[in-house]
Enzyme design. Structure first.
Site, PDB file in Angstrom:
ATOM      1  CB  SER A  20      59.365 101.305 -14.905  1.00 41.01           C
ATOM      2  OG  SER A  20      59.877 100.826 -13.218  1.00 41.01           O
ATOM      3  CD  GLU A  56      69.755 101.216 -21.566  1.00 40.11           C
ATOM      4  OE1 GLU A  56      70.859 101.649 -21.982  1.00 40.11           O
ATOM      5  OE2 GLU A  56      68.573 100.987 -20.535  1.00 40.11           O
TER       6      GLU A  56
END
Lengths: 326, 302
Positions: free
Chosen positions: A49, A70
């Protein structure tokens, strides 16, 4: 009225190849990887992506797959970037990077002055059907406020490519914001790009539209329409939200009576907010009207349906300018 | 192959890292240094009128082990590329790191009393840009292990022989980011990463097992694929031995769980949770220094 020296496609509304700006990022990353052995790329389970998979295929020894984590993505990037002259790109959706990991971005990256470049893809409402949780509309606000941070929202895939290459050479943390949806590529290899320097694509006397991201192209089309109605509208690409080209803001505030900011972001604390901060106290007499998302979450829908609903396509921008002039 | 750790070990044999600062092995000498560091910490926190006492005092032996018996480093050349990296994750215990650094010669000991004051290089929580020898800015808990893992991944992929040490706290294991880093360090087989957990059982609001139970910590780390060694965090020789053992585990990162007593060696601080985030007043400083002076009598001749 479009400035020739900007080398945009001509005519501006000619049919052209559409590409997502994330492709420009991914392409640049491979170019950088080939030219510089100190470039690293990391992702959080979204390599395809974010287009980091192109880099991963070519430079597996400098690619790091972090899984859906993250915070650790930002932290480990800070660690790698502290070694020798490493430059580390970390890539995930804008809502998570810099959304989920803001504290890590603040301390591990900004306070450390780490040479880490954040790439937030799938930003704005054009991520579409995924809905509000995945539409990054606050990412520029939360990065722009951080000391040592630079924020760039490229207008198309080609500008995203240039921004990525420029970010690698720029000292310290940089946030680059791209989109998922295929959009017109209207800048060319010859269009200038310099971090912190706004590009004036179109001159105008009655109003100036300051835009970033996909709304730069939409604003150019809107300006063509307005021209036909006798409204002369400048269009300026404010690709760098921080450091904002304050000189350009002041200059245009002297030239026109109305500035309209346009962004696929909350109108507070993003591009419009940054422009307002420059104009406050200037006493220029120029009015600023901010167009974008107004303190709300949006919804699922096809990208172009959403742009239409929230007035961020060419027709919506033209209408906003007409209203603003009343 | 990018993740072949055995090649790194081979490289170490062929080209051992430059020695940097000579290491001390005499345990009495090391104990004496730890006591000096404790004295510095008491004086610093007293002068600063704020700061974290118990954790800083409790870590004196671990920092002595690292800075005087373990790390390849050069206080006169803090940026030496071949140095071992020392990452402090729970930044609030930085007084003990500053004291150890000054003791090792990174900067004059007089500067220690500037801690937390305007214009000081010794920020309340460590700032990388302020003081040479600080590898990472820290403060918000849970971030250091990720940074250390990043450094270790760089060293592994680029075939560097230096190692990465990370001092972290038990309380910060409440943070999710720690466990993200624990998973990643195992995935990348970071045998060049040694973490030392200050297992002192306290955090701001009380005992760790009351606030948010952490046990069984050793089993958790083993289940995540780490090598685990448990030591007495006040036995400097044991700490050094454990760090040396860790060097021989090539495919797994090592977590040394160092059992410590918060405020160790200062009678009124030991085990008292309120000393987590408090600094000593005039009388408390005098008493602490007197107790430490008594300890010194045992090191005569060292």
């Amino acid at each position: 009225m479009i400035r020739k020296e900007m080398n945009l496609i001509s005519p501006i509304d000619a049919p052209q190849a559409k590409k997502p700006s994330r492709d420009g990022f991914g392409k640049a990353l491979v170019e950088l990887g080939e030219a510089h052995p100190n470039i690293w790329a990391m992702t959080a389970d979204v390599s395809e992506s974010t287009r980091t998979h192109w880099f991963a295929e070519k430079f597996p020894e400098r690619f790091v797959q972090m899984g859906v984590a993250e915070q650790n993505l930002a932290g480990m990037a800070a660690g790698i970037a502290s070694c020798e002259d490493s430059v580390v790109f970390i890539s995930a959706y804008g809502v998570f990077n810099p959304g989920r990991n803001w504290d890590q971005v603040r301390v591990s990256l900004c306070y450390n002055e780490a040479n880490v470049k954040l790439h937030g893809s799938h930003t704005g409402i054009t991520v579409g059907p995924d809905g509000a949780s995945h539409q990054a509309l606050e990412d520029m606000a939360i990065t722009r406020v951080l000391p040592n941070m630079t924020v760039i929202a490229p207008a198309d895939a080609e500008e995203a490519r240039k921004a990525t290459i420029a970010a690698a050479a720029w000292k310290g943390p940089v946030y680059i914001r791209t989109c998922r949806e295929k959009m017109p590529v209207f800048t060319t290899a010859l269009t200038p790009f310099q971090i912190g320097k706004a590009n004036v694509y179109r001159d105008g006397k009655d109003a100036a539209i300051f835009a970033c991201g996909p709304q730069v192209y939409e604003s150019l089309i809107a300006a063509e329409q307005l021209e036909k109605e006798g409204i002369s509208c400048a269009v300026v690409d404010f690709h760098t939200i921080k450091p904002l080209d304050a000189e350009a803001v002041r200059e245009w505030a002297k030239k026109v009576k109305l500035i309209v900011s346009v962004e696929e972001h909350q109108i507070d604390c993003g591009l419009g907010g940054a422009i307002a901060e420059v104009l406050a106290g200037e006493g220029s007499g120029c009015v600023l009207k901010r167009h974008g998302i107004k303190n709300r979450f949006c919804e699922s829908g096809e990208p172009f349906e959403l742009l239409k609903k929230y007035g961020l396509d060419a027709a919506g921008i033209a209408e906003f300018v007409r209203e603003a002039r009343k | 192959m990018a993740d072949d750790g055995s090649k790194q070990a081979l490289l170490e044999k062929v080209a051992p890292p430059a020695p940097g600062m000579p290491k001390i092995t005499d345990s009495k000498k090391l104990d004496r240094i730890a006591t000096d560091i404790r004295k510095s910490v008491v004086q610093m926190l007293h002068a600063a009128k704020s700061g974290h006492s118990a954790g800083s005092i409790g870590l004196a032996d671990i920092f002595t082990a690292l800075y005087f018996g373990m790390l390849n480093h050069d206080p006169k050349n803090p940026e030496w590329p071949g140095r071992d990296r020392m990452v402090l994750s729970n930044g609030h215990v930085c007084p003990v790191m500053y004291a150890a650094m000054a003791e090792a010669g990174y900067f004059p000991k007089e500067e220690l009393l500037t801690l937390r004051k305007l214009g000081s290089r010794l920020q309340g929580h460590p700032h990388k840009g302020s003081l040479p020898g600080i590898e990472n800015s820290s403060g918000p808990l849970g971030q250091g292990l990720s940074i250390a893992a990043g450094m270790a991944l760089f060293a592994k992929r680029k075939r560097k022989s230096w190692r990465v040490y990370c001092v972290c706290s038990d309380g910060e294991h409440n943070e999710g980011q720690i466990w993200e880093a624990v998973m990643a360090a195992a995935k990348f087989k970071l045998g060049n990463l040694t973490a030392i957990m200050d297992r002192n059982n306290i955090q701001i609001d009380g005992y760790t097992e009351d606030v948010m139970p952490l046990e069984p910590l050793a089993e958790k780390y083993r289940a995540f694929g780490w090598n685990v060694i448990e030591v007495d965090g006040h036995n400097i020789s044991q700490i050094i031995k454990a760090c040396n053992e860790a060097k021989h585990v090539i495919e797994r990162p090592t977590m040394i769980i160092a059992h410590t007593v918060p405020g160790k060696a200062i009678s009124f601080m030991e085990f008292i949770t309120e000393w987590h985030g408090k600094s000593p007043g005039d009388k408390e400083k005098d008493q602490a220094l007197a107790e430490l002076k008594e300890l010194e009598a045992g090191y005569e001749g060292a």
